[in-house]
Design a protein around this motif. Structure first.
Motif, PDB file in Angstrom:
ATOM      1  N   ARG A   4       1.507   9.892   5.976  1.00  0.00           N
ATOM      2  CA  ARG A   4       0.616   9.237   4.402  1.00  0.00           C
ATOM      3  C   ARG A   4      -0.376   8.116   5.158  1.00  0.00           C
ATOM      4  O   ARG A   4      -1.662   8.138   3.842  1.00  0.00           O
ATOM      5  CB  ARG A   4       1.265   8.482   4.005  1.00  0.00           C
ATOM      6  CG  ARG A   4       0.892   7.723   2.390  1.00  0.00           C
ATOM      7  CD  ARG A   4       2.006   6.718   1.948  1.00  0.00           C
ATOM      8  NE  ARG A   4       3.220   8.547   0.785  1.00  0.00           N
ATOM      9  CZ  ARG A   4       3.647   7.672   0.439  1.00  0.00           C
ATOM     10  NH1 ARG A   4       3.527   6.490  -0.272  1.00  0.00           N
ATOM     11  NH2 ARG A   4       4.546   8.979  -0.123  1.00  0.00           N
ATOM     12  N   ALA A   5      -0.727   7.364   6.198  1.00  0.00           N
ATOM     13  CA  ALA A   5      -1.507   6.545   6.357  1.00  0.00           C
ATOM     14  C   ALA A   5      -2.867   7.243   6.789  1.00  0.00           C
ATOM     15  O   ALA A   5      -4.034   6.761   7.187  1.00  0.00           O
ATOM     16  CB  ALA A   5      -0.618   5.613   7.601  1.00  0.00           C
ATOM     17  N   VAL A   6      -2.218   7.985   7.417  1.00  0.00           N
ATOM     18  CA  VAL A   6      -3.895   8.828   8.568  1.00  0.00           C
ATOM     19  C   VAL A   6      -4.509   9.712   6.843  1.00  0.00           C
ATOM     20  O   VAL A   6      -6.173   9.356   6.882  1.00  0.00           O
ATOM     21  CB  VAL A   6      -2.902   9.999   9.276  1.00  0.00           C
ATOM     22  CG1 VAL A   6      -4.354  11.328   9.557  1.00  0.00           C
ATOM     23  CG2 VAL A   6      -2.514   9.243  10.943  1.00  0.00           C
ATOM     24  N   ALA A   7      -3.582   9.786   5.910  1.00  0.00           N
ATOM     25  CA  ALA A   7      -4.511  10.749   5.429  1.00  0.00           C
ATOM     26  C   ALA A   7      -5.082   9.213   4.198  1.00  0.00           C
ATOM     27  O   ALA A   7      -6.400   9.993   4.368  1.00  0.00           O
ATOM     28  CB  ALA A   7      -3.551  11.199   3.726  1.00  0.00           C
ATOM     29  N   ARG A   8      -5.425   8.240   4.785  1.00  0.00           N
ATOM     30  CA  ARG A   8      -5.502   6.939   3.657  1.00  0.00           C
ATOM     31  C   ARG A   8      -7.060   6.478   3.984  1.00  0.00           C
ATOM     32  O   ARG A   8      -8.002   6.420   3.693  1.00  0.00           O
ATOM     33  CB  ARG A   8      -4.146   6.105   3.476  1.00  0.00           C
ATOM     34  CG  ARG A   8      -5.004   4.975   2.958  1.00  0.00           C
ATOM     35  CD  ARG A   8      -4.120   4.008   1.951  1.00  0.00           C
ATOM     36  NE  ARG A   8      -4.697   3.025   1.610  1.00  0.00           N
ATOM     37  CZ  ARG A   8      -4.142   1.901   0.535  1.00  0.00           C
ATOM     38  NH1 ARG A   8      -3.471   2.024  -0.007  1.00  0.00           N
ATOM     39  NH2 ARG A   8      -5.339   1.306   0.160  1.00  0.00           N
ATOM     40  N   ALA A   9      -6.113   6.532   5.678  1.00  0.00           N
ATOM     41  CA  ALA A   9      -7.370   6.196   6.794  1.00  0.00           C
ATOM     42  C   ALA A   9      -8.786   6.808   6.606  1.00  0.00           C
ATOM     43  O   ALA A   9      -9.708   6.863   7.080  1.00  0.00           O
ATOM     44  CB  ALA A   9      -6.815   5.515   8.055  1.00  0.00           C
ATOM     45  N   ALA A  47      -7.481  -0.534  10.445  1.00  0.00           N
ATOM     46  CA  ALA A  47      -8.402   0.496   9.403  1.00  0.00           C
ATOM     47  C   ALA A  47      -7.823   0.084   8.054  1.00  0.00           C
ATOM     48  O   ALA A  47      -8.223  -0.470   6.914  1.00  0.00           O
ATOM     49  CB  ALA A  47      -9.013   2.033   9.693  1.00  0.00           C
ATOM     50  N   LEU A  48      -6.306   0.494   8.775  1.00  0.00           N
ATOM     51  CA  LEU A  48      -5.812   0.070   6.820  1.00  0.00           C
ATOM     52  C   LEU A  48      -5.762  -1.431   6.439  1.00  0.00           C
ATOM     53  O   LEU A  48      -5.869  -1.870   5.752  1.00  0.00           O
ATOM     54  CB  LEU A  48      -4.040  -0.262   7.207  1.00  0.00           C
ATOM     55  CG  LEU A  48      -4.119   1.642   7.688  1.00  0.00           C
ATOM     56  CD1 LEU A  48      -2.350   2.493   8.385  1.00  0.00           C
ATOM     57  CD2 LEU A  48      -4.097   2.792   6.331  1.00  0.00           C
ATOM     58  N   MET A 101       0.905  -0.889   0.186  1.00  0.00           N
ATOM     59  CA  MET A 101      -0.200   0.185   0.146  1.00  0.00           C
ATOM     60  C   MET A 101       0.500   1.408  -0.388  1.00  0.00           C
ATOM     61  O   MET A 101       0.432   1.851  -0.278  1.00  0.00           O
ATOM     62  CB  MET A 101      -0.893  -0.433   1.241  1.00  0.00           C
ATOM     63  CG  MET A 101      -2.140  -1.151   0.945  1.00  0.00           C
ATOM     64  SD  MET A 101      -2.602  -1.712   3.152  1.00  0.00           S
ATOM     65  CE  MET A 101      -3.761  -0.177   3.124  1.00  0.00           C
ATOM     66  N   GLY A 102       1.831   0.769   0.345  1.00  0.00           N
ATOM     67  CA  GLY A 102       2.945   2.270  -0.377  1.00  0.00           C
ATOM     68  C   GLY A 102       3.439   3.119   1.604  1.00  0.00           C
ATOM     69  O   GLY A 102       3.402   4.223   2.110  1.00  0.00           O
ATOM     70  N   LEU A 103       3.017   2.049   2.855  1.00  0.00           N
ATOM     71  CA  LEU A 103       3.014   3.193   3.903  1.00  0.00           C
ATOM     72  C   LEU A 103       4.012   2.723   4.555  1.00  0.00           C
ATOM     73  O   LEU A 103       3.908   3.195   6.061  1.00  0.00           O
ATOM     74  CB  LEU A 103       1.332   2.532   4.279  1.00  0.00           C
ATOM     75  CG  LEU A 103      -0.156   2.918   3.809  1.00  0.00           C
ATOM     76  CD1 LEU A 103      -0.575   2.610   4.260  1.00  0.00           C
ATOM     77  CD2 LEU A 103       0.136   4.854   2.980  1.00  0.00           C
ATOM     78  N   LEU A 104       4.601   1.770   4.465  1.00  0.00           N
ATOM     79  CA  LEU A 104       6.030   1.365   5.055  1.00  0.00           C
ATOM     80  C   LEU A 104       6.964   2.389   4.566  1.00  0.00           C
ATOM     81  O   LEU A 104       7.177   2.043   3.440  1.00  0.00           O
ATOM     82  CB  LEU A 104       6.586   0.299   5.685  1.00  0.00           C
ATOM     83  CG  LEU A 104       4.869  -0.785   6.027  1.00  0.00           C
ATOM     84  CD1 LEU A 104       5.014  -2.037   6.415  1.00  0.00           C
ATOM     85  CD2 LEU A 104       4.321   0.604   7.000  1.00  0.00           C
ATOM     86  N   TYR A 105       7.952   2.578   5.424  1.00  0.00           N
ATOM     87  CA  TYR A 105       9.561   2.552   4.385  1.00  0.00           C
ATOM     88  C   TYR A 105      10.249   1.574   5.487  1.00  0.00           C
ATOM     89  O   TYR A 105      10.681   1.908   6.969  1.00  0.00           O
ATOM     90  CB  TYR A 105       9.775   4.095   4.731  1.00  0.00           C
ATOM     91  CG  TYR A 105       9.799   4.828   5.633  1.00  0.00           C
ATOM     92  CD1 TYR A 105      11.141   5.111   6.407  1.00  0.00           C
ATOM     93  CD2 TYR A 105       8.720   5.486   5.638  1.00  0.00           C
ATOM     94  CE1 TYR A 105      11.036   5.971   7.165  1.00  0.00           C
ATOM     95  CE2 TYR A 105       8.993   6.122   7.384  1.00  0.00           C
ATOM     96  CZ  TYR A 105       9.831   6.500   7.674  1.00  0.00           C
ATOM     97  OH  TYR A 105       9.843   7.425   8.916  1.00  0.00           O
ATOM     98  N   PRO A 106      11.665   1.020   4.719  1.00  0.00           N
ATOM     99  CA  PRO A 106      13.449   0.452   5.891  1.00  0.00           C
ATOM    100  C   PRO A 106      12.972   2.070   6.251  1.00  0.00           C
ATOM    101  O   PRO A 106      14.015   3.457   5.753  1.00  0.00           O
ATOM    102  CB  PRO A 106      13.686  -0.022   4.847  1.00  0.00           C
ATOM    103  CG  PRO A 106      13.558   0.626   3.047  1.00  0.00           C
ATOM    104  CD  PRO A 106      11.751   1.150   3.220  1.00  0.00           C
ATOM    105  N   CYS A 107      13.720   1.915   7.768  1.00  0.00           N
ATOM    106  CA  CYS A 107      14.521   2.620   8.180  1.00  0.00           C
ATOM    107  C   CYS A 107      15.764   2.214   8.940  1.00  0.00           C
ATOM    108  O   CYS A 107      16.159   1.094  10.227  1.00  0.00           O
ATOM    109  CB  CYS A 107      13.936   3.350   9.364  1.00  0.00           C
ATOM    110  SG  CYS A 107      14.682   3.911  10.954  1.00  0.00           S
TER     111      CYS A 107
END
Ligand code: GLU
Length: 291
Positions: free
Chosen positions: A148-153, A228-229, A90-96
């Protein structure tokens, strides 16, 4: 109704844990529901197998009886992995790739409810850079891009029952996960953080009522977002006040003999203790903190 108690085996249980477990068990029993036990044992650095046995012994001693098999998070890693893959797709995670020291050094951001807010250092890395570092075996966690996740949900609420729980109508509480920043969903050393594993497990176990300490209220905002996601149901939440020691601080082993195992060794009658806890009568020096 399904309730649960979900200790992390990072030590033995104290009176506050026993009280919380009793409340959750009694809530289910009063409504003919079930009460489950889950051991949150995926924190590779702090979980100890000997504490698992100790926790089970502490609970049994206090008269806590759970329904069904104990759920161990260490046996559910595949489920966490597939949820992570879904969130990545969903494009909501990134590696840190940041170490704790990197974060401490760059933390100019405010403290959020979950500790220092991650300054977002790795959020803007480009895909080629990420791919090459992953291919080179650089240790990395996976963080959620919270904005981004909050905008999507979209706007979210969770539903709270008052403490002590009764048949009152639940109140809708607006969820504000943004304040916690880009929290970790998969750790460097484990395929899931507390937030992800706990949310997935509560759904998989059919938990309808989550009773846990006030300290986890900010976590509830994050868990609501994950629900929600991932299209998971959202249970009702009851946050109970925390117990405090003579110094007014949250209960911890430093306060002396407040471990269930210590009380047992001192010859305390467990039935009497359970009865006292049910009536909010706590051992000397321990009291209910203000919520
Ligand atoms: N394992 C967590 C802890 O011991 C509790 C999680 C929960 O109740 O959601 O703090």
């Amino acid at each position: 109704m399904v309730t649960r108690f979900a200790p992390s085996p990072t030590g033995r249980l104290h009176v506050g844990h026993g009280w919380s477990a009793l409340l959750a068990m009694d809530l289910a029993r009063a409504r003919g529901g079930s009460f489950r036990l889950r051991i949150e044992d995926i924190d590779g650095t702090r979980s100890r197998p000997e504490h698992v046995a100790g926790i089970i012994e502490d609970l049994r001693w206090l008269g806590i009886a759970w329904d069904g098999d104990i759920v161990f998070q260490s046996a559910r890693l595949d489920h966490y992995q597939s949820a992570l893959e879904r969130l990545k797709a969903m494009g909501l995670l990134y590696p840190c790739f940041c170490t704790r020291a990197d974060i401490a050094a760059s933390a100019t951001a405010p403290h959020g409810p979950e500790g220092p807010v991650y300054p977002g250092t790795c959020r803007g890395l480009n895909d080629a850079h990420r791919a090459s570092r992953i291919a080179a075996g650089h240790p990395h966690a996976w963080r959620i891009d919270m904005a981004r996740a909050v905008a999507r949900a979209g706007p979210l609420q969770w539903h709270a029952l008052p403490f002590p729980p009764n048949d009152d109508v639940a109140t809708a509480v607006p969820a504000g996960p943004l304040a916690a920043g880009d929290v970790v969903l998969a750790r460097k050393d484990a395929p899931a953080s507390y937030h992800l594993s706990c949310t997935l497990d509560d759904a998989a176990m059919g938990v309808t009522h989550i009773l846990r300490g006030e300290d986890l209220r900010p976590a509830t905002d994050i868990h609501r977002l994950i629900q929600a996601l991932l299209d998971l149901p959202s249970p009702l939440y009851v946050h109970h006040p925390l117990l405090v020691g003579p110094d007014g601080r949250r209960l911890a082993k430093r306060d002396g003999s407040i471990g269930l195992a210590d009380l047992r060794a001192e010859g305390m009658d467990p039935q009497r203790l359970a009865d006292d806890l049910r009536h909010a009568r706590f051992p000397i020096g321990i009291s209910l903190g203000s919520a």
